[in-house]
Design an enzyme around this catalytic site. Sequence first.
Site: not given
Length: 460
Positions: A127, A71
């Site tokens: 993120h 991510c």
Amino acid sequence: CLVLGLLAAIPAVAVAQDVQRRPNVLMICIDDLNDWVGCLGGHPDVKTPHIDRLARVGRNFTNAHCVVPVCSPSRVSIMSGLSPTTHGSYELGPSYQSIRRLDKVPCLQEYFKKHGYLTIAGGKVLHHGFRGRLAKAIDVTLGTRRGGPRPKNQMNWPVRVWDWGPYPQTDKEMFDDQLAQRAASALKKRYDKPFFLSIGFFRPHVPMFVPPKWFKLYDPKKITLPKAPREDMKDIPLNFQNLKQIAPTHADVLKAGKWRSLVHAYLASTSFVDACVGKVIQALDNGPNKKSTIVVLWSDHGFHLGEKQHWAKRTLWEESTRVPFIFAGRDILKSGDCREAVSLLDVYPTLVEMCGLPRNKQLEGLSLVPQLKDPTATRKQPALTSSYFGNHAVRSRDWRYIRYADGAEELYDHRTDPEERSNLAKDPRHQKIKASLAGWLPNKAVPEVKKRSEQKKRKK
């Protein structure tokens, strides 16, 4: 003086008019969505009508790959336009704003705001969010909640972050659905300057809880399971076979008898997020901004569901790197899919060129404008994916080449082996293509980024 004043005002007016003519951007980011969407043919049972429709009316890049299969570094790469071999983030952890090498690199939204755009964002785009020095990059926030509520007790798995099941009861309780509704409201408004709207949906990221209606779309007894023969691993180097991570091993899933149930949850979560995408696109289509908006949809990386005896991400195989990647909207004609290998690193330079912004010379990706004009336009540069320091995959139109930090190699011919079962790295008949692909590996790669506190200690 009056004449001079009028002359001085002309460029400012021209600039304002130029900005006004620039297209809006709607960027839809999806977390952990692999190629299990109808328009990519990754799973025979999946139901994703809204993403599939977007692919039909725009340009569907069917051979698109992430920069890092995890991510935060994937999103850092997309928003900075720089690869991990330049910024140093190869793994979950450092935020964009904590990476010293990015101190003077404007993130995508920051660059558009600098050039006259209204920036709106919600959900999981970066993120760690737009915090610290990046907070000024966003003018309007639609909220930062991710995913949805979780049940008090585990439903299917002892590790809470990896649990799944039909919960909660309604879509409106899901944070992703709430984000879709807020984004839809934003798209129904008129603005006095072009906007850049970034929204990030969390599903199908674990824990995979979505309302029961999405589980009912699929008959668990008839779901097609991925192919995961154990003999597939015989010609694979040991490096990535036993990665230590929070994800369960395939042996754990089989022992618990949960493979079919987990695949069911992933399909349900995928259909749920597809519906969220549909609500946003419908609002765009029915609002005042349809003809003036570019839409780009991508997922940050792929996801294994047992293939190659692996679960989740972090590998350099097709299941981890291949992602949905679609451009649609203003000036993008429907004229077929593009099969050239492309990278998510190309998002930034493509949008800059499409919107007529000054070229950002720091960017390392390539503009996809040639392929948006003609899906058959060739592209010499392959897609590069890095996972952990020193491990890289090169993906061309027909081949995947992997070299690990210890020199171990894999080579797959996707024309005959799309599931990457036969490692041809040692086959003397394919040494020429292997050498050609290896030529795209980075000569210099910066090491894994350190925390700022550690950077200061080293500097002293």
